[in-house]
Motif scaffolding. Structure first.
Motif, PDB file in Angstrom:
ATOM      1  N   LEU B  29       0.943  -1.219   0.035  1.00 35.19           N
ATOM      2  CA  LEU B  29       0.014  -0.088   0.133  1.00 35.19           C
ATOM      3  C   LEU B  29       0.801   1.191  -0.043  1.00 35.19           C
ATOM      4  N   LEU B  30       1.982   1.071   0.894  1.00 34.06           N
ATOM      5  CA  LEU B  30       2.793   2.482   0.972  1.00 34.06           C
ATOM      6  C   LEU B  30       3.317   2.814  -0.469  1.00 34.06           C
ATOM      7  N   PRO B  31       3.814   1.803  -1.108  1.00 33.91           N
ATOM      8  CA  PRO B  31       4.665   2.262  -2.518  1.00 33.91           C
ATOM      9  C   PRO B  31       3.449   2.651  -3.426  1.00 33.91           C
ATOM     10  N   VAL B  32       2.248   2.114  -3.171  1.00 34.65           N
ATOM     11  CA  VAL B  32       1.140   2.757  -4.353  1.00 34.65           C
ATOM     12  C   VAL B  32       0.838   4.298  -3.714  1.00 34.65           C
ATOM     13  N   LEU B  33       0.712   4.512  -2.444  1.00 35.92           N
ATOM     14  CA  LEU B  33       0.714   5.642  -2.172  1.00 35.92           C
ATOM     15  C   LEU B  33       1.604   6.823  -2.453  1.00 35.92           C
ATOM     16  N   PHE B  34       2.725   6.364  -2.569  1.00 40.24           N
ATOM     17  CA  PHE B  34       3.938   6.989  -3.213  1.00 40.24           C
ATOM     18  C   PHE B  34       3.634   7.344  -4.774  1.00 40.24           C
ATOM     19  N   ILE B  35       3.294   6.470  -5.459  1.00 40.26           N
ATOM     20  CA  ILE B  35       2.867   6.638  -6.833  1.00 40.26           C
ATOM     21  C   ILE B  35       1.891   7.815  -7.110  1.00 40.26           C
ATOM     22  N   VAL B  36       0.799   7.368  -6.299  1.00 41.12           N
ATOM     23  CA  VAL B  36      -0.406   8.515  -6.387  1.00 41.12           C
ATOM     24  C   VAL B  36      -0.033   9.669  -6.044  1.00 41.12           C
ATOM     25  N   GLY B  37       0.444   9.760  -4.648  1.00 44.69           N
ATOM     26  CA  GLY B  37       0.728  11.169  -4.088  1.00 44.69           C
ATOM     27  C   GLY B  37       1.622  11.824  -4.746  1.00 44.69           C
ATOM     28  N   LEU B  38       3.061  11.330  -4.597  1.00 41.71           N
ATOM     29  CA  LEU B  38       4.042  12.012  -5.168  1.00 41.71           C
ATOM     30  C   LEU B  38       4.170  12.003  -6.575  1.00 41.71           C
ATOM     31  N   GLY B  39       3.901  10.778  -7.239  1.00 46.15           N
ATOM     32  CA  GLY B  39       3.966  10.969  -8.707  1.00 46.15           C
ATOM     33  C   GLY B  39       3.157  11.609  -9.388  1.00 46.15           C
ATOM     34  N   MET B  40       1.852  11.729  -8.938  1.00 44.89           N
ATOM     35  CA  MET B  40       0.939  12.460  -9.583  1.00 44.89           C
ATOM     36  C   MET B  40       0.660  13.975  -9.066  1.00 44.89           C
ATOM     37  N   GLY B  53      14.920  13.310 -17.588  1.00 46.52           N
ATOM     38  CA  GLY B  53      14.961  12.767 -18.873  1.00 46.52           C
ATOM     39  C   GLY B  53      13.835  13.121 -19.470  1.00 46.52           C
ATOM     40  N   GLY B  54      12.996  13.985 -19.316  1.00 48.00           N
ATOM     41  CA  GLY B  54      11.933  14.389 -20.169  1.00 48.00           C
ATOM     42  C   GLY B  54      10.641  13.514 -20.049  1.00 48.00           C
ATOM     43  N   VAL B  55      10.505  12.418 -19.003  1.00 46.88           N
ATOM     44  CA  VAL B  55       9.396  11.478 -18.895  1.00 46.88           C
ATOM     45  C   VAL B  55       8.780  11.947 -17.731  1.00 46.88           C
ATOM     46  N   ASP B  56       7.436  11.359 -17.629  1.00 50.19           N
ATOM     47  CA  ASP B  56       6.616  11.728 -16.432  1.00 50.19           C
ATOM     48  C   ASP B  56       7.311  11.429 -15.158  1.00 50.19           C
ATOM     49  N   TYR B  57       6.966  12.246 -14.205  1.00 48.24           N
ATOM     50  CA  TYR B  57       7.695  11.980 -12.899  1.00 48.24           C
ATOM     51  C   TYR B  57       7.502  10.773 -12.258  1.00 48.24           C
ATOM     52  N   VAL B  58       6.075  10.180 -12.346  1.00 50.30           N
ATOM     53  CA  VAL B  58       5.674   9.250 -11.811  1.00 50.30           C
ATOM     54  C   VAL B  58       6.505   7.945 -12.558  1.00 50.30           C
ATOM     55  N   ALA B  59       6.640   7.939 -13.964  1.00 51.33           N
ATOM     56  CA  ALA B  59       7.441   7.036 -14.535  1.00 51.33           C
ATOM     57  C   ALA B  59       8.939   6.921 -14.027  1.00 51.33           C
ATOM     58  N   PHE B  60       9.529   8.414 -13.650  1.00 50.31           N
ATOM     59  CA  PHE B  60      10.812   8.335 -13.015  1.00 50.31           C
ATOM     60  C   PHE B  60      10.948   7.655 -11.917  1.00 50.31           C
ATOM     61  N   PRO B 180      18.144   7.107   4.906  1.00 49.09           N
ATOM     62  CA  PRO B 180      18.897   7.993   3.944  1.00 49.09           C
ATOM     63  C   PRO B 180      19.414   7.406   2.634  1.00 49.09           C
ATOM     64  N   LEU B 181      19.609   6.261   2.860  1.00 51.46           N
ATOM     65  CA  LEU B 181      20.004   5.385   1.627  1.00 51.46           C
ATOM     66  C   LEU B 181      19.006   5.474   0.836  1.00 51.46           C
ATOM     67  N   THR B 182      17.590   5.513   1.162  1.00 49.49           N
ATOM     68  CA  THR B 182      16.351   5.647   0.472  1.00 49.49           C
ATOM     69  C   THR B 182      16.348   6.973  -0.079  1.00 49.49           C
ATOM     70  N   LEU B 183      16.619   7.960   0.391  1.00 49.28           N
ATOM     71  CA  LEU B 183      16.609   9.371   0.135  1.00 49.28           C
ATOM     72  C   LEU B 183      17.283   9.772  -0.737  1.00 49.28           C
ATOM     73  N   PHE B 184      18.712   9.316  -0.679  1.00 50.27           N
ATOM     74  CA  PHE B 184      19.763   9.770  -1.349  1.00 50.27           C
ATOM     75  C   PHE B 184      20.545   8.782  -2.548  1.00 50.27           C
ATOM     76  N   SER B 185      19.648   8.131  -3.047  1.00 52.55           N
ATOM     77  CA  SER B 185      20.057   7.013  -3.722  1.00 52.55           C
ATOM     78  C   SER B 185      19.274   7.171  -5.273  1.00 52.55           C
ATOM     79  N   ALA B 186      18.909   8.345  -5.534  1.00 53.99           N
ATOM     80  CA  ALA B 186      18.186   8.719  -6.853  1.00 53.99           C
ATOM     81  C   ALA B 186      16.928   7.965  -7.086  1.00 53.99           C
ATOM     82  N   VAL B 187      16.157   7.719  -6.019  1.00 53.73           N
ATOM     83  CA  VAL B 187      14.789   7.334  -6.098  1.00 53.73           C
ATOM     84  C   VAL B 187      13.858   8.393  -6.463  1.00 53.73           C
ATOM     85  N   PHE B 188      13.810   9.654  -5.613  1.00 55.84           N
ATOM     86  CA  PHE B 188      13.101  10.808  -6.059  1.00 55.84           C
ATOM     87  C   PHE B 188      13.664  11.637  -6.960  1.00 55.84           C
ATOM     88  N   PHE B 189      14.812  11.817  -7.089  1.00 56.16           N
ATOM     89  CA  PHE B 189      15.449  12.841  -7.957  1.00 56.16           C
ATOM     90  C   PHE B 189      16.859  12.300  -8.369  1.00 56.16           C
TER      91      PHE B 189
END
Lengths: 304, 255
Positions: B29-40, B53-60, B180-189
């Protein structure tokens, strides 16, 4: 079944087991007695192939404990001092998953688990969580678990410590049945009545060494007299009686609250006491027990 | 793989049967919320930006979340449960009395941790497909990337949990390693958004390599480093971690 020669276990500077020799033939019930810290549990862990010996030779079921641990453990049943059950699982799951450690197929494991729960009279609790069991029930479950691989040798570390008399007697009765089936038992205990009930042969360990060895009867005959007379006098200090009773029995032991006369003939020792003009407040004549042997060999000082 | 490893693994699987419903939230559920919340939502601002890279953020972020989910679930499974197994619980003691060897006890537990991460990633992968986020024929390889990410961290996490002196060390692992590994490993940017002196930290992070491989697969683009280099770093973590885990267990079981 077990043959140990010059078995030694050291932890750093501390020598827990200091060169012991043991032989346990098939079908025997063999007991380790000894105060806390005598090296009993350490010896059990070496025989259980969990703890490798520092030195000496240890052969179990004809195999070398140092190199064939897994093959030996496959044929052992172990009842550890602390039950090591998975309290989150139910009784049946505990037995079945333990059977899986031995590579026993699920179908066989479930059948055996049912039979064993029956054997230790826990069938009606099969689906309960271990958490909900009393100490005696847990002990019985641990014994059932130790039999899941149909072991040739069952090792029990203080099987009845902490149990109420009913639970103890049930455990003894079940162990006795196992013995009759020809299963070799090795156990440690603090209870001398347990040792007398269950063990064909015993060793008394003290300070990592074997202090005495034999059948319960032999140990009593060798290390104490046949009978013991316990005398209590109306006094704060029994030590004054040491001199007065000198020679009244083969050995006189003065304790803070009573005097023990070790003698082969209790009655004549008692008349000797009265003959010397002494009138104890209470006199108890009894047969010597393993407890007398134990205290004689390992002393009365508290270990921990 | 030795049979004993599977037998030890079954213990943890049986345990999981009791608690699986509690893990649905974090693993699914948590990852889905991330997709919906953050991605969209965040996507509204940055969709199509050249930085991603010119893609949608959610696809990134989705492939990044895929790898980091595997990472978080696998390492989470091997913190408290590993610490407890030799301290509060007695599962390892019971196993030790059986024919299982320490290596089998270790591998059984690691295998469980690995498969928990991989199965969560598989769930997430299906969610990505539903959202239409698998844009390349290479996309299934992202699952392998997620599995490799999990495999690269299980040994190290196990070693830390097994040798921890006190329970509080495990909270530290969560706060100062997993998060921090999650935050600084290019998951979100993209890594390029970080100051250049911080970037080398990501280069040694197994999660970054897993995230980049996963993203390369679902977007059908080349990863920043040669594929072999990414895999090489993950392999070093996996193998080094396994040896560290084995060492920590043998030390703990030393009797």
């Amino acid at each position: 079944m077990i043959s140990a020669r010059g078995l030694i276990k050291r932890y750093g500077d501390h020598t827990a087991v200091d060169g012991i020799d043991i032989t346990v033939p098939k079908g025997q019930a063999f007991g380790f007695l000894g105060p806390n810290g005598a090296g009993k549990s350490t010896t059990m862990r070496m025989i259980g192939c969990v703890s490798p010996p520092t030195a000496g030779e240890l052969r179990i079921l004809g195999m070398d404990a140092a190199t064939q641990g897994p093959a030996i453990r496959a044929r052992l049943g172990v009842v550890p001092q602390d039950d090591t059950l998975d309290t989150e699982l139910n009784l049946l799951e505990n037995l079945v998953i333990y059977a899986r450690y031995f590579g026993i197929k699920y179908k066989v494991a479930r059948e055996r688990a049912r039979e064993l729960l029956d054997f230790v009279q826990l069938s009606d609790r099969a689906e309960s969580k271990v958490e909900a069991l009393s100490g005696g029930m847990r002990r019985r479950l641990t014994i059932a678990r130790s039999l899941i691989n149909e072991p040739d040798l069952v090792m029990l570390d203080e099987p009845t410590t902490g149990l109420d008399p009913q639970a103890r007697h049930l455990v003894w009765e079940r162990l006795f049945r196992l013995k009759k089936r020809g299963v070799t038992l090795v156990l440690t205990t603090h209870y001398m009545d347990e040792a007398e009930q269950l063990c064909d042969r015993l060793v008394v360990m003290d300070g990592g060494k074997i202090a005495a060895e034999g059948t319960p009867r032999q140990l009593i005959e060798t290390h104490v007299t046949r009978e013991v007379v316990e005398l209590r006098f109306n006094t704060e200090d029994h030590s004054a009686y040491a001199e007065k009773l000198d020679g009244a029995a083969e050995r006189v032991e003065v304790l803070p609250d009573r005097v023990l006369l070790y003698t082969d003939d209790g009655e004549s020792s008692v008349s000797e006491v009265h003959g010397r003009g002494l009138s104890p407040a209470s006199v108890l004549e009894r047969r010597a027990t393993l407890e007398d042997v134990f205290l004689r060999l390992t002393g009365r000082t508290l270990v921990d | 793989m030795r049979a004993g490893t599977l037998h030890a693994f079954e213990h943890w699987l049986l345990n999981y049967k009791r608690t699986w419903h509690g893990t649905l939230f974090s693993g699914f559920l948590l990852p889905v919320l991330f997709i919906v919340g953050l991605g969209m939502a965040v996507g509204g601002y940055v969709n199509g930006s050249s930085a991603i890279g010119g893609v949608d953020y959610v696809a990134f972020i989705a492939p990044g979340l895929l790898a980091s989910t595997a990472f978080q679930i696998s390492s989470g499974e091997l913190t408290w449960p590993v610490f407890a197994a030799t301290r509060w619980g007695s599962q390892y003691k019971a196993m030790q009395a059986s024919p299982l060897s320490p290596g089998e006890i270790l591998n059984g537990h690691l295998l469980y941790g690995l498969l928990r991460g991989v199965s969560s990633a598989l769930f997430f992968f299906i969610v990505m497909a539903v959202f239409g986020l698998l844009q390349s024929a290479w996309a299934p390889l992202a699952l392998l990337a997620a599995a490799a990410t999990a495999a690269s961290v299980i040994g190290a996490t196990y070693a830390v949990s097994m040798s921890a002196k006190h329970e509080s060390a495990l909270s530290m692992v969560h706060r100062f390693a997993i998060l921090p590994l999650t935050l600084f490993s290019a998951v979100f940017f993209p890594l390029a958004q970080l100051p250049s002196y911080i970037q080398p930290l990501a280069w040694i992070s197994p999660v970054w390599h897993g995230v980049e491989l996963s993203r390369a697969a679902t977007l059908g683009v080349a990863p920043p480093w040669p594929i072999a280099a990414h895999i090489g770093v993950l392999a070093v973590w996996a193998v080094g971690g396994w040896y560290a885990a084995r060492r920590s267990l043998l030390k703990k079981l030393k009797v």
